[in-house]
Design a protein around this motif. Structure first.
Motif, mmCIF file in Angstrom:
data_model
loop_
_atom_site.group_PDB
_atom_site.id
_atom_site.type_symbol
_atom_site.label_atom_id
_atom_site.label_comp_id
_atom_site.label_asym_id
_atom_site.label_seq_id
_atom_site.Cartn_x
_atom_site.Cartn_y
_atom_site.Cartn_z
ATOM 1 N N ALA A 43 -50.844 100.329 44.460
ATOM 2 C CA ALA A 43 -50.046 99.304 45.121
ATOM 3 C C ALA A 43 -49.550 98.297 44.094
ATOM 4 O O ALA A 43 -50.160 98.115 43.036
ATOM 5 N N LEU A 92 -46.506 100.649 48.142
ATOM 6 C CA LEU A 92 -47.767 101.359 48.368
ATOM 7 C C LEU A 92 -47.508 102.837 48.139
ATOM 8 O O LEU A 92 -46.550 103.400 48.678
ATOM 9 N N THR A 138 -42.791 94.905 47.370
ATOM 10 C CA THR A 138 -44.085 95.490 47.718
ATOM 11 C C THR A 138 -43.951 97.011 47.692
ATOM 12 O O THR A 138 -42.949 97.563 48.168
#
Length: 436
Positions: free
Chosen positions: A186, A209, A207
């Protein structure tokens, strides 16, 4: 009337890192970065190793000098190690390498494209924090499995000074509820963009992931948010609404920001220790509907890699469609952020800058002391394309590197292409000396 601006706690760190204007760039992965990724994938695909990421390797400690002419009009899908064409230099030196818990790396990048363009690209400070590290850095990112351009955050974008946190291990969750995700990585960061005037100096929040639920399958989930800026609401409430995705308000000025989101995958199969294939793809939405990406841009690719004695070869074919939802004039644009989804007026997403359809074929060759990459592309730009003249687009990018000694490398990069406005070409010769 906008709420008063409340600068976040990291403002001082960003100010220290962004002490100079960012160097323009218009290319994706460099030869060194492509080679590092090629070698990593060869080992991982054979052994089904977990947690392969798209992290770009830093330049070895040393100096790199480059000389040549530049082209500002056509996108380059293969970067020079300098990060741009033309002439300039890059310096890198590691003070602490993380073995004692602290990473301190200094970087400097300069170019003759503009006398004021000296940056701290490559600079990084990182401290352990949980299963990862908190960091402040000036670096580029390439989010996704593609070789010639990510639709959401690509190495074509000039480096963004940012602070954040990233996971540094590939350890899976221990709880049975989440263990099925497999090894995961991440990254979360927030930085400030340059080159914007309407509004000035907005933030970029990213962001990502990445999970590996099967040994042969990796999935990535990415979001990017332009938020705030001079005169905009920069309260915590606005920040939270942006992170929560509550920013689609029918094109009003009350929206907290401009957001893109998407998913990517890479599936591979190893026939033997000497031969593998992989399929990959990426879908990124310029809008949201029902908490899912809409007005999508798409990318798909197929690659084959093999070992021939001391040589490694990877071939790939890739198609990218950055006409969002089939509607020209949408990709990487926003009614609040008039300079669009850019850094220093360069696209943060695909190097073509949107509203294009592009097919690329490429080859990466690794023979140890001799290496090279070749990318040829063909496609079409819409009349609304912000970077390219409307009509057919095509070109060839090539790079060749020879390690003359263990600490010295000579290289040559070539670019030639055309769009509806004509043909343009550039060449660059570079020398790198690594002292560590």
């Amino acid at each position: 009337m906008p709420h008063p601006s409340h600068a976040p706690f990291f403002h001082s760190a960003l100010a220290l890192l962004a002490c100079a204007a960012t160097l323009p760039a218009q290319a994706g992965l460099s030869l060194d970065q492509a080679l590092a990724r090629h070698r990593q994938l060869l080992a991982a695909d054979v052994d089904a190793r977990p947690g392969v990421t798209e992290a770009l390797p830093p330049m070895p400690d040393g100096i790199l000098l480059a000389g040549g002419n530049s082209t500002d009009r056509l996108p380059q899908l293969l970067a020079s190690p300098l990060g741009s064409d033309g002439s300039g230099l890059r310096l890198a030196h590691t003070i602490a390498d993380g073995r004692e818990g602290l990473t301190v790396r200094l970087g400097l990048l300069g170019s003759d494209e503009a006398a004021r363009h000296w940056t701290l690209e490559g600079t990084e400070l990182a401290l352990p924090a949980g299963p990862g590290e908190a960091y402040a850095s000036v670096q580029r990112r390439h989010w996704g499995p593609s070789w010639t351009g990510s639709l959401i955050l690509d190495a074509a974008a000039p480096a963004v000074a940012a602070v954040g946190w990233r996971k540094t291990s590939t350890m899976a969750f221990e709880t049975p509820w989440l263990a099925w995700l497999g090894p995961w990585n991440a990254d979360f960061f927030i930085g400030r963009l340059s080159g914007h005037t309407q509004p000035a100096r907005p933030y970029l929040i990213g962001t990502r992931l990445q999970i590996q639920p099967l040994p042969s399958l990796q999935l990535g989930f990415s979001r990017a948010l332009q938020w705030g800026g001079r005169g905009r609401d920069q309260s915590f409430s606005s920040f939270w609404r942006g992170l929560a995705g509550r920013d689609n308000q029918g094109g009003t000025s009350d929206e907290p920001g401009n957001q893109l989101g998407g998913i990517d995958f890479r599936w591979h199969h190893a026939f033997s220790n000497n031969q593998q294939i992989a399929l990959y793809g990426q879908v990124v939405g310029e809008d949201e509907a029902g908490y899912l990406p809409s007005k999508n841009m798409k990318l798909a690719g197929l690659e084959w890699a093999a070992r021939f004695g001391p040589a490694d070869l990877r071939l790939f074919v890739e198609h990218a469609n950055s006409v969002a939802g089939g509607e020209p004039g949408v990709a990487y644009r926003h009614h609040i952020y008039r300079q669009g989804y850019t850094q220093e007026r360069r696209p943060l997403g695909h190097p073509t800058g949107g509203d294009t359809r592009l097919t690329s074929v490429g080859a990466v060759l690794d023979m140890g002391s001799l290496s090279g990459e070749l990318v040829a592309y063909d496609g079409r730009a819409e009349a609304t394309a912000p970077r390219l003249a409307a009509g057919s687009i095509s070109g060839v990018n090539a790079a060749l590197a020879w390690r003359a000694r263990s600490d010295q490398t000579l290289g040559l990069s070539l670019w030639s292409g055309r769009d509806g406005g004509g043909r343009d070409s550039a060449a660059q010769l570079w020398w790198q000396y690594a002292w560590r």
